[in-house]
Design a protein around this motif. Structure first.
Motif, PDB file in Angstrom:
ATOM      1  N   TRP A  42       0.836  -1.204   0.000  1.00  0.00           N
ATOM      2  CA  TRP A  42       0.000   0.000   0.000  1.00  0.00           C
ATOM      3  C   TRP A  42       0.873   1.257   0.000  1.00  0.00           C
ATOM      4  CZ3 TRP A  42      -0.874   4.326   2.969  1.00  0.00           C
ATOM      5  CH2 TRP A  42      -2.060   5.030   2.730  1.00  0.00           C
ATOM      6  N   PHE A  43       1.903   1.269   0.830  1.00  0.00           N
ATOM      7  CA  PHE A  43       2.804   2.422   0.861  1.00  0.00           C
ATOM      8  C   PHE A  43       3.559   2.556  -0.456  1.00  0.00           C
ATOM      9  CE2 PHE A  43       2.014   2.723   5.354  1.00  0.00           C
ATOM     10  CZ  PHE A  43       2.288   4.053   5.662  1.00  0.00           C
ATOM     11  N   ALA A  44       4.001   1.440  -1.023  1.00  0.00           N
ATOM     12  CA  ALA A  44       4.725   1.484  -2.298  1.00  0.00           C
ATOM     13  C   ALA A  44       3.839   2.021  -3.421  1.00  0.00           C
ATOM     14  CB  ALA A  44       5.242   0.096  -2.651  1.00  0.00           C
ATOM     15  N   LYS A  45       2.550   1.739  -3.335  1.00  0.00           N
ATOM     16  CA  LYS A  45       1.610   2.203  -4.352  1.00  0.00           C
ATOM     17  C   LYS A  45       1.235   3.665  -4.157  1.00  0.00           C
ATOM     18  CE  LYS A  45      -3.134   1.475  -6.006  1.00  0.00           C
ATOM     19  NZ  LYS A  45      -4.382   0.670  -5.814  1.00  0.00           N
ATOM     20  N   TYR A  50       1.779  10.473  -4.075  1.00  0.00           N
ATOM     21  CA  TYR A  50       1.593  11.524  -3.064  1.00  0.00           C
ATOM     22  C   TYR A  50       2.784  12.485  -3.075  1.00  0.00           C
ATOM     23  CZ  TYR A  50       1.289  13.700   1.556  1.00  0.00           C
ATOM     24  OH  TYR A  50       1.260  14.613   2.588  1.00  0.00           O
ATOM     25  N   GLU A  51       3.999  11.947  -3.105  1.00  0.00           N
ATOM     26  CA  GLU A  51       5.187  12.796  -3.154  1.00  0.00           C
ATOM     27  C   GLU A  51       5.244  13.587  -4.461  1.00  0.00           C
ATOM     28  OE1 GLU A  51       7.500  13.382  -0.845  1.00  0.00           O
ATOM     29  OE2 GLU A  51       6.436  12.131   0.602  1.00  0.00           O
ATOM     30  N   SER A  52       4.766  12.994  -5.548  1.00  0.00           N
ATOM     31  CA  SER A  52       4.709  13.705  -6.830  1.00  0.00           C
ATOM     32  C   SER A  52       3.755  14.885  -6.757  1.00  0.00           C
ATOM     33  CB  SER A  52       4.270  12.735  -7.940  1.00  0.00           C
ATOM     34  OG  SER A  52       4.045  13.427  -9.150  1.00  0.00           O
ATOM     35  N   THR A  53       2.598  14.674  -6.129  1.00  0.00           N
ATOM     36  CA  THR A  53       1.645  15.768  -5.945  1.00  0.00           C
ATOM     37  C   THR A  53       2.233  16.859  -5.059  1.00  0.00           C
ATOM     38  OG1 THR A  53      -0.267  14.323  -6.248  1.00  0.00           O
ATOM     39  CG2 THR A  53      -0.639  16.352  -5.003  1.00  0.00           C
ATOM     40  N   MET A  54       2.934  16.452  -4.012  1.00  0.00           N
ATOM     41  CA  MET A  54       3.591  17.412  -3.121  1.00  0.00           C
ATOM     42  C   MET A  54       4.583  18.277  -3.905  1.00  0.00           C
ATOM     43  SD  MET A  54       3.588  18.128   0.243  1.00  0.00           S
ATOM     44  CE  MET A  54       3.145  16.632   1.102  1.00  0.00           C
ATOM     45  N   LYS A  55       5.319  17.650  -4.799  1.00  0.00           N
ATOM     46  CA  LYS A  55       6.316  18.377  -5.591  1.00  0.00           C
ATOM     47  C   LYS A  55       5.647  19.309  -6.596  1.00  0.00           C
ATOM     48  CE  LYS A  55      10.462  17.607  -8.429  1.00  0.00           C
ATOM     49  NZ  LYS A  55      11.374  16.576  -9.003  1.00  0.00           N
ATOM     50  N   LEU A  56       4.562  18.857  -7.225  1.00  0.00           N
ATOM     51  CA  LEU A  56       3.897  19.652  -8.254  1.00  0.00           C
ATOM     52  C   LEU A  56       3.079  20.799  -7.662  1.00  0.00           C
ATOM     53  CD1 LEU A  56       3.214  19.918 -11.315  1.00  0.00           C
ATOM     54  CD2 LEU A  56       1.155  18.589 -10.809  1.00  0.00           C
ATOM     55  N   ILE A 157      -6.300  14.747  -6.988  1.00  0.00           N
ATOM     56  CA  ILE A 157      -7.287  14.879  -5.915  1.00  0.00           C
ATOM     57  C   ILE A 157      -7.979  13.548  -5.658  1.00  0.00           C
ATOM     58  CG2 ILE A 157      -9.485  15.948  -5.274  1.00  0.00           C
ATOM     59  CD1 ILE A 157      -8.527  18.488  -6.702  1.00  0.00           C
ATOM     60  N   ARG A 158      -8.320  12.844  -6.730  1.00  0.00           N
ATOM     61  CA  ARG A 158      -8.958  11.536  -6.581  1.00  0.00           C
ATOM     62  C   ARG A 158      -8.032  10.580  -5.822  1.00  0.00           C
ATOM     63  NH1 ARG A 158     -13.940  10.561  -6.722  1.00  0.00           N
ATOM     64  NH2 ARG A 158     -14.327  11.248  -8.857  1.00  0.00           N
ATOM     65  N   HIS A 159      -6.732  10.650  -6.086  1.00  0.00           N
ATOM     66  CA  HIS A 159      -5.794   9.790  -5.376  1.00  0.00           C
ATOM     67  C   HIS A 159      -5.751  10.137  -3.888  1.00  0.00           C
ATOM     68  CE1 HIS A 159      -1.717   8.962  -3.706  1.00  0.00           C
ATOM     69  NE2 HIS A 159      -2.062   7.758  -4.099  1.00  0.00           N
ATOM     70  N   ILE A 160      -5.732  11.415  -3.566  1.00  0.00           N
ATOM     71  CA  ILE A 160      -5.728  11.821  -2.149  1.00  0.00           C
ATOM     72  C   ILE A 160      -6.990  11.344  -1.455  1.00  0.00           C
ATOM     73  CG2 ILE A 160      -5.965  13.846  -0.643  1.00  0.00           C
ATOM     74  CD1 ILE A 160      -3.829  15.206  -2.353  1.00  0.00           C
TER      75      ILE A 160
END
Length: 206
Positions: A42-45, A50-56, A157-160
């Protein structure tokens, strides 16, 4: 706890400790809920997007989306962790305090969805966080509809929303006590001290 669960817990505590200075208290609950292998998977997925969204989007926008998702799911633990991170970024960038502190944000979950929306809208408008306000409106619409994601922001947003369904369930189920900011900014002890002093000074003049 089985050997597999202990191994997964140790790995995830080490990973999040490296990222955020100390691991969140929720790790053991996630492992108990999902199982050792599924928790690692779950964390690997979920962590890379999440980190990509944080960066963008930047930490401030991303943490606010996490707060909003957690408020709508009623998870005080996750609201606090991401609200504290949001407060630190806001204070560090603007050298001023957001109208609602992390405890006031947690308290919003005791109101209706309409009250949550009204109070957050007011705070975001007061601080001219127009992009964050637009993000909130998008998250709200996606939370309460089955609309297809139309662009990259909607997919994020859907991923979050999906990611925090699991985190919020675990936080509520275990009634996990509050801990720290789930972000690398948690390592900035000097900023945390300045923020705490500013909140105390603000409370003293009321």
């Amino acid at each position: 706890m089985s050997l597999g669960k202990r191994f997964a817990t140790a790995i995830l505590r080490m990973l999040t400790g490296i990222l955020w200075g100390e691991p969140p208290l929720l790790i053991e609950t996630i492992v108990e809920h999902l199982g050792g292998f599924r928790a690692l998977r779950w964390f690997a997925k979920n962590l890379p997007p999440y980190e990509s969204t944080m960066k963008l989007l930047g930490p401030r926008r991303t943490h606010l989306l996490c707060i909003e998702a957690s408020l709508l799911n009623g998870c005080a633990y996750c609201v606090h962790a991401h609200a504290y991170a949001f407060q630190l970024y806001y204070f560090g960038e603007r050298k001023s305090l957001f109208p609602l502190d992390e405890h006031a944000m947690v308290a919003l979950r005791d109101g209706t969805d309409a009250e949550v929306r009204e109070k957050l809208h007011a705070a975001l408008e007061e601080t001219t966080l127009t992009q964050e306000l637009a993000d909130f409106n998008e998250l709200w619409a996606m939370k309460f509809s089955n609309a297809e994601a139309r662009d990259d922001l909607h997919h994020r947003i859907r991923h979050i929303l999906s990611m925090f369904e699991t985190l919020n369930y675990c936080g509520i189920d275990a009634q996990t006590p509050f801990d720290h900011a789930h972000d690398p900014i948690n390592k900035d002890a000097a900023l945390k001290l300045r923020y705490a002093e500013a909140r105390l000074a603000s409370a003293a003049v009321r």
